[in-house]
Enzyme design. Structure first.
Site, mmCIF file in Angstrom:
data_model
loop_
_atom_site.group_PDB
_atom_site.id
_atom_site.type_symbol
_atom_site.label_atom_id
_atom_site.label_comp_id
_atom_site.label_asym_id
_atom_site.label_seq_id
_atom_site.Cartn_x
_atom_site.Cartn_y
_atom_site.Cartn_z
ATOM 1 N N TYR A 64 42.743 -41.842 11.623
ATOM 2 C CA TYR A 64 43.541 -42.744 12.449
ATOM 3 C C TYR A 64 44.392 -43.642 11.552
ATOM 4 C CZ TYR A 64 40.256 -41.375 16.170
ATOM 5 O OH TYR A 64 39.485 -40.671 17.070
ATOM 6 N N PRO A 214 38.443 -41.711 28.230
ATOM 7 C CA PRO A 214 37.783 -42.078 29.496
ATOM 8 C C PRO A 214 38.755 -42.640 30.530
ATOM 9 C CG PRO A 214 37.328 -43.731 27.806
ATOM 10 C CD PRO A 214 38.001 -42.569 27.117
ATOM 11 N N GLY A 217 43.516 -41.431 28.205
ATOM 12 C CA GLY A 217 44.132 -41.349 26.871
ATOM 13 C C GLY A 217 45.554 -41.857 26.875
ATOM 14 N N LEU A 221 45.011 -42.220 33.805
ATOM 15 C CA LEU A 221 44.504 -41.434 34.930
ATOM 16 C C LEU A 221 45.295 -41.761 36.184
ATOM 17 C CD1 LEU A 221 40.623 -41.851 34.722
ATOM 18 C CD2 LEU A 221 41.934 -39.719 34.518
#
Ligand SMILES: NC(=O)c1ccc[n+]([C@@H]2O[C@H](COP(=O)([O-])OP(=O)(O)OC[C@H]3O[C@@H](n4cnc5c(N)ncnc54)[C@H](OP(=O)(O)O)[C@@H]3O)[C@@H](O)[C@H]2O)c1
Length: 288
Positions: A64, A214, A217, A221
């Site tokens: 990262y 969750p 990303g 959602l």
């Protein structure tokens, strides 16, 4: 014994007790998870807030940034409290375009474990996940050579516990035949439920399942059912998505990401949302 007021309580990963509500640090690096963050002080503040709020599980990787997120964690939190467990992953490098080429040959894995130790300022890594597949998801194929390399580093005392990420159920089983795993970290959320059976099987074995993305990303959602349930409960879709994951199975650990301390607080409060059986049945239709 760790006690927590965070939603979901605690879980023991191998011998390490963590809060089920953890923190995913990936998006603290710059856009595309490359380079430094636009708001460096803000990124450090989020990490410190996470620990102040009682979170004892932070998920990261030397890939990262690359290394940016680990360096931020070290700057914000080192020397680490004994209760804090930093989970990292190896198995992918970064290319100049921001891609994630696999790096699972023994030499790359050893280099990556040492890079994580160095950038995090640790002598031993609590938990290392072997990341498999590619950016599109898990791919079939043996993990034996790569996982044996990590098991060897574990025997040398550089790693306490092992896990796998972006893995198929067959690869999970193959890893378990080589050395114990304490978690599987795969993509899973209300709308993406390929791992339903795997989650239940791991729960039966006392192995944690740690869903990445969750909240969806890089693209939040979106579902009309989720919006309807959230509106009825006077909550945000993100709160409902996190509360649903905690209810879905006791072996699910949350690592939602955010670059905002306000969002972190909102997510902790949201995950505590109470969902009725009717809510659950309605939400269950989203990913089926
Ligand atoms: N093993 C793997 O291959 C793999 C792959 C991907 C990720 N991961 C791990 O999984 C962790 C979680 O994934 P992720 O962070 O990419 O995705 P995520 O947790 O599903 O979503 C993070 C996104 O949601 C936004 N967000 C969070 N809380 C919010 C709120 N209350 N209101 C509005 N927006 C909110 C964040 O934006 P803001 O910053 O604006 O809050 C960020 O853009 C990562 O940090 C990483 O540690 C692992």
């Amino acid at each position: 014994m760790l006690t927590t007021s965070l939603p979901g309580g605690t879980w023991t990963l191998g011998g390490l007790t963590v809060t089920r509500f953890g923190y995913g640090a990936m998006q603290l690096a710059g856009p595309g998870v490359m380079g430094p963050p636009a708001d460096r002080d803000g990124a450090l503040a989020v990490l410190r807030t996470a620990v102040e709020l009682g979170i004892t599980h932070i998920d990261t990787s030397a890939a990262y940034g690359p290394t940016v997120t680990n360096q931020l964690i070290r700057e914000a939190l080192h020397p680490y409290p004994d209760s804090l467990h930093i989970v990292t992953k190896v198995g992918a490098n970064r290319d100049p375009q921001g891609g994630w080429p696999p790096a699972r040959d023994p030499q790359s894995l050893r280099r990556s474990v040492h890079e994580n130790l160095e950038t995090l300022g640790l002598d031993v890594l609590d938990l290392v996940n072997l990341r498999l597949g590619d950016a599109a998801g898990p791919l079939p194929g043996s993990l034996a050579e790569a996982y044996e390399t990590l098991a060897d580093l574990q025997r040398q005392g550089l790693i306490r516990h092992l896990g796998v990420s972006n893995a198929t159920p067959e690869q999970v089983a193959e890893a378990q035949a080589i050395a114990p795993i304490v978690c599987v970290q795969n993509m899973y959320n209300l709308a993406h439920r390929r791992d339903d059976e795997l989650i239940d099987a791991l729960a039966g074995q006392g192995v944690a399942y740690v869903p990445f993305f969750p909240l969806g990303g890089f693209s939040p959602l979106q579902s009309s059912v989720l919006s309807t349930v959230a509106a009825r409960l006077e909550a945000t879709p993100m709160s409902v998505a996190l509360a649903w994951l905690l209810r879905r199975s006791p072996n699910i650990l949350l690592i939602p990401g955010t670059s905002s301390a306000t969002h972190l607080r909102e997510n902790i409060a949201g995950a505590a949302l109470s969902l009725s059986n009717d809510d659950l049945a309605e939400l269950d239709t989203i990913g089926r």
